[in-house]
Design a protein around this motif. Structure first.
Motif, PDB file in Angstrom:
ATOM      1  N   PHE A   1      52.702  35.828  43.250  1.00 20.44           N
ATOM      2  CA  PHE A   1      52.172  37.121  42.827  1.00 20.44           C
ATOM      3  C   PHE A   1      50.648  37.117  42.951  1.00 20.44           C
ATOM      4  CE2 PHE A   1      56.104  37.537  40.012  1.00 20.44           C
ATOM      5  CZ  PHE A   1      56.717  38.461  40.858  1.00 20.44           C
ATOM      6  N   GLU A   2      50.141  36.433  43.950  1.00 25.90           N
ATOM      7  CA  GLU A   2      48.704  36.235  44.062  1.00 25.90           C
ATOM      8  C   GLU A   2      47.946  37.551  44.143  1.00 25.90           C
ATOM      9  OE1 GLU A   2      45.497  33.969  47.024  1.00 25.90           O
ATOM     10  OE2 GLU A   2      47.658  33.654  47.261  1.00 25.90           O
ATOM     11  N   ARG A   3      48.346  38.430  45.026  1.00 23.68           N
ATOM     12  CA  ARG A   3      47.640  39.706  45.174  1.00 23.68           C
ATOM     13  C   ARG A   3      47.879  40.601  43.966  1.00 23.68           C
ATOM     14  NH1 ARG A   3      48.471  43.349  49.008  1.00 23.68           N
ATOM     15  NH2 ARG A   3      46.276  43.907  49.096  1.00 23.68           N
ATOM     16  N   SER A   4      49.105  40.603  43.435  1.00 28.58           N
ATOM     17  CA  SER A   4      49.397  41.412  42.247  1.00 28.58           C
ATOM     18  C   SER A   4      48.570  40.951  41.054  1.00 28.58           C
ATOM     19  CB  SER A   4      50.890  41.342  41.907  1.00 28.58           C
ATOM     20  OG  SER A   4      51.654  42.135  42.787  1.00 28.58           O
ATOM     21  N   ASN A   5      48.441  39.631  40.879  1.00 25.31           N
ATOM     22  CA  ASN A   5      47.656  39.119  39.762  1.00 25.31           C
ATOM     23  C   ASN A   5      46.184  39.511  39.893  1.00 25.31           C
ATOM     24  OD1 ASN A   5      49.861  37.952  38.527  1.00 25.31           O
ATOM     25  ND2 ASN A   5      49.576  35.956  39.512  1.00 25.31           N
ATOM     26  N   ALA A   6      45.675  39.498  41.118  1.00 32.79           N
ATOM     27  CA  ALA A   6      44.285  39.925  41.329  1.00 32.79           C
ATOM     28  C   ALA A   6      44.135  41.412  41.005  1.00 32.79           C
ATOM     29  CB  ALA A   6      43.868  39.641  42.769  1.00 32.79           C
ATOM     30  N   LEU A   7      45.128  42.213  41.392  1.00 32.78           N
ATOM     31  CA  LEU A   7      45.092  43.641  41.079  1.00 32.78           C
ATOM     32  C   LEU A   7      45.193  43.884  39.577  1.00 32.78           C
ATOM     33  CD1 LEU A   7      47.320  45.055  43.950  1.00 32.78           C
ATOM     34  CD2 LEU A   7      44.925  45.638  43.524  1.00 32.78           C
ATOM     35  N   ARG A   8      45.976  43.027  38.888  1.00 34.10           N
ATOM     36  CA  ARG A   8      46.091  43.158  37.433  1.00 34.10           C
ATOM     37  C   ARG A   8      44.717  43.030  36.776  1.00 34.10           C
ATOM     38  NH1 ARG A   8      51.261  40.219  37.603  1.00 34.10           N
ATOM     39  NH2 ARG A   8      52.874  41.532  36.684  1.00 34.10           N
ATOM     40  N   GLU A   9      43.958  42.024  37.178  1.00 33.68           N
ATOM     41  CA  GLU A   9      42.638  41.816  36.587  1.00 33.68           C
ATOM     42  C   GLU A   9      41.741  43.028  36.828  1.00 33.68           C
ATOM     43  OE1 GLU A   9      40.790  38.192  37.716  1.00 33.68           O
ATOM     44  OE2 GLU A   9      42.528  36.934  37.237  1.00 33.68           O
ATOM     45  N   ARG A  10      41.773  43.548  38.032  1.00 34.81           N
ATOM     46  CA  ARG A  10      40.965  44.731  38.333  1.00 34.81           C
ATOM     47  C   ARG A  10      41.425  45.937  37.525  1.00 34.81           C
ATOM     48  NH1 ARG A  10      41.514  45.184  44.667  1.00 34.81           N
ATOM     49  NH2 ARG A  10      40.432  47.164  44.263  1.00 34.81           N
ATOM     50  N   ALA A  11      42.744  46.108  37.431  1.00 34.62           N
ATOM     51  CA  ALA A  11      43.293  47.268  36.725  1.00 34.62           C
ATOM     52  C   ALA A  11      42.938  47.241  35.241  1.00 34.62           C
ATOM     53  CB  ALA A  11      44.806  47.318  36.910  1.00 34.62           C
ATOM     54  N   HIS A  12      43.087  46.063  34.604  1.00 29.57           N
ATOM     55  CA  HIS A  12      42.810  45.973  33.172  1.00 29.57           C
ATOM     56  C   HIS A  12      41.332  46.153  32.856  1.00 29.57           C
ATOM     57  CE1 HIS A  12      46.691  45.047  31.301  1.00 29.57           C
ATOM     58  NE2 HIS A  12      46.999  44.442  32.438  1.00 29.57           N
ATOM     59  N   ALA A  13      40.478  45.908  33.832  1.00 30.12           N
ATOM     60  CA  ALA A  13      39.044  46.123  33.626  1.00 30.12           C
ATOM     61  C   ALA A  13      38.672  47.594  33.744  1.00 30.12           C
ATOM     62  CB  ALA A  13      38.247  45.305  34.642  1.00 30.12           C
ATOM     63  N   LEU A  14      39.550  48.399  34.346  1.00 29.08           N
ATOM     64  CA  LEU A  14      39.233  49.792  34.634  1.00 29.08           C
ATOM     65  C   LEU A  14      40.106  50.789  33.893  1.00 29.08           C
ATOM     66  CD1 LEU A  14      38.968  49.383  38.514  1.00 29.08           C
ATOM     67  CD2 LEU A  14      37.041  49.680  36.934  1.00 29.08           C
ATOM     68  N   ILE A  15      41.372  50.397  33.612  1.00 24.94           N
ATOM     69  CA  ILE A  15      42.367  51.329  33.080  1.00 24.94           C
ATOM     70  C   ILE A  15      42.911  50.782  31.763  1.00 24.94           C
ATOM     71  CG2 ILE A  15      44.533  52.540  33.568  1.00 24.94           C
ATOM     72  CD1 ILE A  15      44.042  51.762  36.568  1.00 24.94           C
ATOM     73  N   PRO A  16      42.885  51.537  30.683  1.00 24.19           N
ATOM     74  CA  PRO A  16      43.467  51.057  29.418  1.00 24.19           C
ATOM     75  C   PRO A  16      44.926  50.638  29.613  1.00 24.19           C
ATOM     76  CG  PRO A  16      42.211  53.060  29.034  1.00 24.19           C
ATOM     77  CD  PRO A  16      42.277  52.868  30.524  1.00 24.19           C
ATOM     78  N   GLY A  17      45.237  49.402  29.236  1.00 22.09           N
ATOM     79  CA  GLY A  17      46.597  48.903  29.404  1.00 22.09           C
ATOM     80  C   GLY A  17      46.938  48.502  30.823  1.00 22.09           C
ATOM     81  N   GLY A  18      46.031  48.729  31.764  1.00 13.57           N
ATOM     82  CA  GLY A  18      46.258  48.338  33.148  1.00 13.57           C
ATOM     83  C   GLY A  18      47.132  49.285  33.949  1.00 13.57           C
ATOM     84  N   ALA A  19      47.531  50.429  33.356  1.00 13.49           N
ATOM     85  CA  ALA A  19      48.376  51.394  34.072  1.00 13.49           C
ATOM     86  C   ALA A  19      48.161  52.777  33.475  1.00 13.49           C
ATOM     87  CB  ALA A  19      49.848  51.007  33.991  1.00 13.49           C
TER      88      ALA A  19
END
Length: 287
Positions: free
Chosen positions: A41-59
């Motif tokens: 899940f390498e790319r997904s995990n990287a996207l998770r970090e970006r998402a949680h820094a920008l979006i409350p709850g990451g989604a």
């Protein structure tokens, strides 16, 4: 025979079916056990970090957030076809949840894609209504025969909130009775106030929502007896998979009519699945 739908959130909605795919970007090879049914899940995990820094709850949709799924669930979906989806790392899954139960015909269903493409070429979001709005309303009312009029909304929360507001306006009452056994009705205060995540919702608002049990007509009778002339409406899903007892839904409808309350049937899941005209057609009731 109907397949029982899963809950709207809280469980994984994708079953892993690892296979070598031409879209796969991971270098992992096929696993030897079901415990590691997908690659990395390498790319997904990287996207998770970006998402949680920008979006409350990451989604942007709570039910799609990381806290609603096991850790080895796919993090970000890139594309889908039929019942299958591929994540950002190329892992392939069978998506049981199908877009939180909203994708009835499968992802990228060709007739739907073609219809959307045709309409996009005509333009979107005009200042005035488009003819397709009238045609869609006529088609809907021809299918859901118990409805007199229809107002399309963006999601189930908006529809249920509007129904609650209309019921309060119609009856002049404030209290709402909701089924405690059904997991989600709305992001509105009247519902979220009944959950553990009720911070920011005044107690005066939380106290206006009452609860009853599914398939328990006596619990509905008690609410009306304890709050005479104060319940604006009663909201529930027709079913969560198991059919209710034969007397339950007709009994709920009868009690609502006797006490002047509006019966609201949430068919976000059962609509078009139990019957094209909704579960109300199966159970012989008109909300």
């Amino acid at each position: 025979m109907r397949n029982a739908p899963g809950p709207r959130s809280g469980t994984s909605s994708a079953a892993a079916t690892w296979r070598a795919s031409p879209t796969r970007r991971s270098d992992a090879t096929a696993p030897a056990s079901a415990a590691s049914a997908v690659g990395t899940f390498e790319r997904s995990n990287a996207l998770r970090e970006r998402a949680h820094a920008l979006i409350p709850g990451g989604a942007h949709t709570y039910a799609k957030g990381d806290d609603q799924f096991p850790r080895r669930s796919p993090g970000f979906i890139e594309r889908g076809e039929g019942c299958r989806v591929w994540d950002a790392d190329g892992n392939e899954f069978i998506e049981y949840g199908m877009g939180l139960r909203s994708v009835l015909l499968g992802h990228a269903y060709p007739p739907v894609v073609e219809a959307v493409q045709r309409q996009l070429q005509l333009g979107t979001n005009f200042t005035r209504p488009a003819q397709i709005e009238v045609e869609a309303a006529e088609e809907f009312l021809g299918i859901v025969t118990g409805a007199e009029m229809v107002k399309f909304t963006k999601d189930g929360s908006t529809a249920n909130d509007a129904a609650i507001r209309l019921a309060r306006a119609h009856t002049g009452r404030d209290r709402v009775a909701m089924c405690a056994d059904h997991p989600f009705f709305s992001t509105g205060d009247w519902f979220i106030g009944t959950t553990p995540m009720n911070a920011g919702i005044p107690k005066a608002v939380r106290d206006l929502t009452l609860q009853f049990r599914y398939d328990d007509l006596a619990s509905v009778e008690r609410l009306f007896a304890e709050h005479p002339g104060r319940i604006a409406c009663l909201i529930l899903e027709a079913s969560r998979g198991e059919d209710p007892r034969a007397d339950f839904l007709p009994g709920v409808q009868r009690l609502c009519r006797e006490h002047g309350a509006v019966l609201i049937l949430d068919e976000c899941i059962t609509g078009f699945r139990w019957h094209l005209g909704g579960a109300q057609r199966c159970y012989g009731i008109t909300p």
